[in-house]
Write a protein that holds these residues in place. Sequence first.
Motif, PDB file in Angstrom:
ATOM      1  N   TRP A  97       0.791  -1.274   0.048  1.00 45.34           N
ATOM      2  CA  TRP A  97      -0.048  -0.008  -0.018  1.00 45.34           C
ATOM      3  C   TRP A  97       0.974   1.405   0.046  1.00 45.34           C
ATOM      4  CZ3 TRP A  97      -4.376   1.887  -1.280  1.00 45.34           C
ATOM      5  CH2 TRP A  97      -4.705   3.175  -0.960  1.00 45.34           C
ATOM      6  N   ARG A  98       1.942   1.296   0.785  1.00 48.95           N
ATOM      7  CA  ARG A  98       2.740   2.306   0.901  1.00 48.95           C
ATOM      8  C   ARG A  98       3.517   2.754  -0.707  1.00 48.95           C
ATOM      9  NH1 ARG A  98       4.685   0.613   6.598  1.00 48.95           N
ATOM     10  NH2 ARG A  98       3.181   1.488   7.904  1.00 48.95           N
ATOM     11  N   TRP A  99       3.791   1.438  -1.119  1.00 49.26           N
ATOM     12  CA  TRP A  99       4.513   1.652  -2.443  1.00 49.26           C
ATOM     13  C   TRP A  99       3.533   2.299  -3.454  1.00 49.26           C
ATOM     14  CZ3 TRP A  99       3.363  -0.958  -6.892  1.00 49.26           C
ATOM     15  CH2 TRP A  99       3.950  -0.977  -8.009  1.00 49.26           C
ATOM     16  N   TYR A 100       2.411   1.579  -3.335  1.00 46.04           N
ATOM     17  CA  TYR A 100       1.358   1.884  -4.440  1.00 46.04           C
ATOM     18  C   TYR A 100       0.854   3.381  -3.951  1.00 46.04           C
ATOM     19  CZ  TYR A 100      -3.067   2.312  -6.387  1.00 46.04           C
ATOM     20  OH  TYR A 100      -4.094   3.041  -7.490  1.00 46.04           O
ATOM     21  N   ALA A 101       0.896   3.879  -2.965  1.00 43.72           N
ATOM     22  CA  ALA A 101       0.559   5.207  -2.599  1.00 43.72           C
ATOM     23  C   ALA A 101       1.639   6.170  -3.087  1.00 43.72           C
ATOM     24  CB  ALA A 101       0.217   5.526  -1.031  1.00 43.72           C
ATOM     25  N   ASN A 102       2.684   5.888  -2.547  1.00 42.77           N
ATOM     26  CA  ASN A 102       3.910   6.644  -3.043  1.00 42.77           C
ATOM     27  C   ASN A 102       3.959   6.865  -4.490  1.00 42.77           C
ATOM     28  OD1 ASN A 102       6.165   8.037  -2.399  1.00 42.77           O
ATOM     29  ND2 ASN A 102       7.549   6.519  -2.272  1.00 42.77           N
ATOM     30  N   ARG A 103       3.925   5.625  -5.342  1.00 40.42           N
ATOM     31  CA  ARG A 103       3.747   5.591  -6.775  1.00 40.42           C
ATOM     32  C   ARG A 103       3.017   6.591  -7.336  1.00 40.42           C
ATOM     33  NH1 ARG A 103       2.599   0.834 -10.321  1.00 40.42           N
ATOM     34  NH2 ARG A 103       0.940   1.904 -11.057  1.00 40.42           N
ATOM     35  N   THR A 104       1.672   6.368  -6.743  1.00 41.28           N
ATOM     36  CA  THR A 104       0.350   7.133  -7.322  1.00 41.28           C
ATOM     37  C   THR A 104       0.514   8.669  -6.995  1.00 41.28           C
ATOM     38  OG1 THR A 104      -0.853   6.208  -5.508  1.00 41.28           O
ATOM     39  CG2 THR A 104      -1.123   5.251  -7.563  1.00 41.28           C
ATOM     40  N   ARG A 105       1.182   8.880  -5.684  1.00 41.66           N
ATOM     41  CA  ARG A 105       1.197  10.178  -5.308  1.00 41.66           C
ATOM     42  C   ARG A 105       2.255  10.981  -6.240  1.00 41.66           C
ATOM     43  NH1 ARG A 105       3.428  10.246   0.017  1.00 41.66           N
ATOM     44  NH2 ARG A 105       1.583   9.343   0.575  1.00 41.66           N
ATOM     45  N   LYS A 106       3.311  10.413  -6.679  1.00 42.45           N
ATOM     46  CA  LYS A 106       4.228  10.976  -7.869  1.00 42.45           C
ATOM     47  C   LYS A 106       3.365  11.115  -9.215  1.00 42.45           C
ATOM     48  CE  LYS A 106       8.346   9.494  -5.266  1.00 42.45           C
ATOM     49  NZ  LYS A 106       9.589   8.278  -5.815  1.00 42.45           N
ATOM     50  N   ARG A 108       0.233  11.349  -9.603  1.00 36.04           N
ATOM     51  CA  ARG A 108      -0.915  12.299  -9.644  1.00 36.04           C
ATOM     52  C   ARG A 108      -0.746  13.553  -8.816  1.00 36.04           C
ATOM     53  NH1 ARG A 108      -6.020   8.455  -8.327  1.00 36.04           N
ATOM     54  NH2 ARG A 108      -5.509   6.572  -9.657  1.00 36.04           N
ATOM     55  N   SER A 109      -1.482  14.654  -9.131  1.00 33.86           N
ATOM     56  CA  SER A 109      -1.239  15.528  -8.117  1.00 33.86           C
ATOM     57  C   SER A 109      -2.461  15.823  -7.152  1.00 33.86           C
ATOM     58  CB  SER A 109      -1.259  16.964  -8.807  1.00 33.86           C
ATOM     59  OG  SER A 109      -2.469  17.131  -9.666  1.00 33.86           O
ATOM     60  N   ASN A 110      -3.436  15.232  -7.134  1.00 32.78           N
ATOM     61  CA  ASN A 110      -4.536  15.111  -6.377  1.00 32.78           C
ATOM     62  C   ASN A 110      -4.370  14.176  -5.442  1.00 32.78           C
ATOM     63  OD1 ASN A 110      -5.021  13.059  -8.091  1.00 32.78           O
ATOM     64  ND2 ASN A 110      -7.437  13.308  -8.269  1.00 32.78           N
ATOM     65  N   HIS A 111      -5.098  14.097  -4.159  1.00 38.11           N
ATOM     66  CA  HIS A 111      -4.864  13.160  -3.127  1.00 38.11           C
ATOM     67  C   HIS A 111      -6.123  12.151  -3.228  1.00 38.11           C
ATOM     68  CE1 HIS A 111      -3.878  11.981   0.868  1.00 38.11           C
ATOM     69  NE2 HIS A 111      -5.058  12.108   1.220  1.00 38.11           N
ATOM     70  N   THR A 112      -5.571  10.742  -2.973  1.00 39.43           N
ATOM     71  CA  THR A 112      -6.296   9.683  -3.254  1.00 39.43           C
ATOM     72  C   THR A 112      -6.675   9.259  -1.809  1.00 39.43           C
ATOM     73  OG1 THR A 112      -4.948   8.925  -4.998  1.00 39.43           O
ATOM     74  CG2 THR A 112      -6.496   7.264  -4.095  1.00 39.43           C
ATOM     75  N   THR A 113      -8.151   8.972  -1.663  1.00 42.29           N
ATOM     76  CA  THR A 113      -8.554   8.473  -0.432  1.00 42.29           C
ATOM     77  C   THR A 113      -9.020   7.107  -0.621  1.00 42.29           C
ATOM     78  OG1 THR A 113     -10.876   8.960  -0.988  1.00 42.29           O
ATOM     79  CG2 THR A 113      -9.491  10.772   0.089  1.00 42.29           C
ATOM     80  N   ALA A 114      -9.136   6.242   0.541  1.00 39.40           N
ATOM     81  CA  ALA A 114      -9.330   5.013   0.676  1.00 39.40           C
ATOM     82  C   ALA A 114     -10.752   4.499   0.024  1.00 39.40           C
ATOM     83  CB  ALA A 114      -9.302   4.345   1.781  1.00 39.40           C
ATOM     84  N   GLU A 115     -11.589   5.576   0.084  1.00 41.72           N
ATOM     85  CA  GLU A 115     -13.020   5.213  -0.479  1.00 41.72           C
ATOM     86  C   GLU A 115     -12.948   5.250  -2.148  1.00 41.72           C
ATOM     87  OE1 GLU A 115     -14.772   8.944   0.916  1.00 41.72           O
ATOM     88  OE2 GLU A 115     -15.004   8.169   3.034  1.00 41.72           O
ATOM     89  N   HIS A 116     -11.987   5.617  -2.829  1.00 38.18           N
ATOM     90  CA  HIS A 116     -12.028   5.877  -4.028  1.00 38.18           C
ATOM     91  C   HIS A 116     -11.465   4.366  -4.793  1.00 38.18           C
ATOM     92  CE1 HIS A 116     -12.391   9.983  -3.425  1.00 38.18           C
ATOM     93  NE2 HIS A 116     -13.417   9.869  -4.077  1.00 38.18           N
ATOM     94  N   LEU A 117     -10.948   3.721  -3.858  1.00 38.15           N
ATOM     95  CA  LEU A 117     -10.067   2.327  -4.206  1.00 38.15           C
ATOM     96  C   LEU A 117     -11.143   1.382  -3.821  1.00 38.15           C
ATOM     97  CD1 LEU A 117      -6.645   3.036  -2.590  1.00 38.15           C
ATOM     98  CD2 LEU A 117      -7.290   3.571  -4.916  1.00 38.15           C
ATOM     99  N   GLU A 118     -10.754   0.399  -5.097  1.00 37.68           N
ATOM    100  CA  GLU A 118     -11.476  -0.830  -4.897  1.00 37.68           C
ATOM    101  C   GLU A 118     -10.405  -1.992  -4.773  1.00 37.68           C
ATOM    102  OE1 GLU A 118     -14.536  -1.593  -7.649  1.00 37.68           O
ATOM    103  OE2 GLU A 118     -15.322   0.618  -7.299  1.00 37.68           O
ATOM    104  N   ILE A 119     -10.279  -2.343  -3.551  1.00 38.89           N
ATOM    105  CA  ILE A 119      -9.090  -3.367  -3.365  1.00 38.89           C
ATOM    106  C   ILE A 119      -9.926  -4.738  -2.954  1.00 38.89           C
ATOM    107  CG2 ILE A 119      -7.139  -4.171  -2.175  1.00 38.89           C
ATOM    108  CD1 ILE A 119      -6.569  -1.195  -2.206  1.00 38.89           C
ATOM    109  N   ASP A 120      -9.596  -5.831  -3.277  1.00 34.20           N
ATOM    110  CA  ASP A 120     -10.185  -7.028  -2.994  1.00 34.20           C
ATOM    111  C   ASP A 120      -8.892  -7.807  -2.328  1.00 34.20           C
ATOM    112  OD1 ASP A 120     -11.760  -9.208  -2.436  1.00 34.20           O
ATOM    113  OD2 ASP A 120     -11.504 -10.292  -4.352  1.00 34.20           O
ATOM    114  N   ILE A 121      -9.078  -7.884  -1.082  1.00 36.27           N
ATOM    115  CA  ILE A 121      -7.841  -8.457  -0.302  1.00 36.27           C
ATOM    116  C   ILE A 121      -8.347  -9.728   0.498  1.00 36.27           C
ATOM    117  CG2 ILE A 121      -6.120  -8.253   1.496  1.00 36.27           C
ATOM    118  CD1 ILE A 121      -6.313  -5.200   1.153  1.00 36.27           C
TER     119      ILE A 121
END
Length: 125
Positions: A97-106, A108-121
């Motif tokens: 998750w940290r890797w993904y968040a860090n990669r997507t942060r770089k 995208r310029s906007n902030h991603t929240t957990a509500e927008h993600l659809e993850i099946d774990i």
Amino acid sequence: MTLQAEENVAATKIQAWWRGQLVRRTLLHAALRAWIIQCWWRAVLARELDNRRRTMLLLYSRQESAVVKLQAGARMWRIRRCFCRARAAACIIQAYWRWYANRTRKLRSNHTTAEHLEIDIKILV
């Protein structure tokens, strides 16, 4: 019968009575002594039986305690193993998750929240 013969018969009866009294008294004392010895022996056997019962109860309780400790240890080991697997899985998920968040942060310029993600774990334990 003459007087002396009667006296001899009477003396013989008195002596027989007295000997009978002595024998009965001796038998009574012997019976009482035997009863005392039997009571003492029964008390010794009862104490020995009580000591055996206490020893067996102590042995049983020690074995029972050892079994309970072994079972508790086995349950603790099994649950700890399950917990360690779950914790390792959570660490892997967090790392990804940290890797993904860090990669997507770089990216995208906007902030991603957990509500927008659809993850099946699925965590396999």
